[in-house]
Scaffold this active site. Structure first.
Site, PDB file in Angstrom:
ATOM      1  N   TYR A   6      27.461  84.759 -30.475  1.00  0.00           N
ATOM      2  CA  TYR A   6      28.493  85.599 -29.842  1.00  0.00           C
ATOM      3  C   TYR A   6      28.604  85.270 -28.351  1.00  0.00           C
ATOM      4  O   TYR A   6      29.704  85.119 -27.813  1.00  0.00           O
ATOM      5  CB  TYR A   6      28.116  87.067 -30.049  1.00  0.00           C
ATOM      6  N   LYS A  24      31.844  83.828 -26.311  1.00  0.00           N
ATOM      7  CA  LYS A  24      32.471  84.577 -25.216  1.00  0.00           C
ATOM      8  C   LYS A  24      32.403  83.791 -23.899  1.00  0.00           C
ATOM      9  O   LYS A  24      33.314  83.875 -23.066  1.00  0.00           O
ATOM     10  CB  LYS A  24      31.820  85.954 -25.070  1.00  0.00           C
TER      11      LYS A  24
END
Ligand code: NAP
Length: 243
Positions: free
Chosen positions: A151, A155
């Site tokens: 993740y 990002k």
């Protein structure tokens, strides 16, 4: 009414931050294309908003699905002037336990999904010589987090996309910026342990978790015509958590 009659595409609009963003844009006059993985989820938000909003089912990780989405939006609603890349998922686990498919799916939805949507909308925005693109990244993309290597990579990658797109499209009146929320009360953070939530509440000067409604003012500003001289930037909205 900063978005009167503008077509605004919000991905991940069925729940959480995306649903709140869709409502905020609609309240300022936008006709919102609400995107989610299912027709039911997308249309439920659109019918709550009214005002010419429409729901679209799309898997942003699939370039074919995204091309079909933007063809449909252009036909039904006209050229989008704003794209908010908000759709995102987590598949958290410690790195040593992370499976290939946990890595691939998070990168495909969060990072490739954003690329797919920007590439699909860019030509029409270039023709219009106007566009606002806002990518929803995360404080985890700026600072990392144990258990979120996939993740946080997705990002952090969004920041690279944001700066590169800003450079590629800036001369055509198109800006591309990012917003990095802190810990926001939504389905995504529901499963976090209570001790972690208590830590965030204690650590953040704001003294609470964020709400989806805390995110919309920053996004709407970057999506507005007022933000014409701001591009390639990331605004953090985290209650001061990382001060
Ligand atoms: P959420 O409540 O879990 O909602 C996720 C949204 O993304 C849903 O509308 C979901 O649609 C959509 N989505 C998931 N996979 C998709 C796909 N393949 N194609 C199209 N849409 C897809 O999440 P949230 O908390 O509102 O988060 C929204 C964004 O903010 C995400 O990018 C997230 O990473 C980011 N963010 C969240 C936080 C936080 O603390 N919550 C913090 C920083 C950043 P369905 O309903 O159809 O599944």
């Amino acid at each position: 009414m900063r978005f009167q009659d503008q077509v605004v595409v919000v991905t991940g609009a069925s729940r959480g931050i995306g649903k709140s963003l869709a409502a905020a844009f609609a309240a300022e006059g936008a006709r919102v294309a609400c995107v989610a993985t299912t027709e039911a989820g997308a249309s439920a938000t659109a019918s709550e908003l009214g005002g010419g909003a429409k729901g679209y089912a799309c898997d942003v990780s699939s370039s074919e699905s995204v091309e079909a989405l933007f063809t449909a939006v252009m036909t039904d609603m006209g050229t989008p002037s704003v794209l908010v890349n908000n759709a995102g998922i987590t598949k958290d686990t410690l790195m040593l336990r992370m499976k290939d498919e946990d890595w691939d799916r998070v990168i495909d939805v969060n990072l490739k999904g954003t690329f797919n949507c920007i590439r699909a909308v860019a030509k029409s925005m270039m023709k219009a010589r106007y566009g606002r693109i806002v990518n929803i990244t995360s404080v985890v993309g700026l600072h990392g987090a144990a258990g979120q290597v996939n993740y946080s990579a997705s990002k952090a990658g969004l920041l690279g996309i944001t700066m590169s797109v800003a450079k590629e499209l800036g001369s055509r009146g198109i800006t591309c910026n990012a917003v990095a929320p802190g810990f926001i009360d939504s389905d995504m953070t529901e499963a976090l342990p209570q001790e972690f939530k208590d830590y965030v509440i204690k650590q953040a000067p704001a003294g609470r978790l964020g709400t989806p409604e805390d995110i919309s003012p920053a996004v709407l500003f970057l999506a507005s015509s007022e933000a014409a001289y701001m591009t390639g930037q990331c605004l953090t909205v985290d209650g001061g958590l990382f001060l």
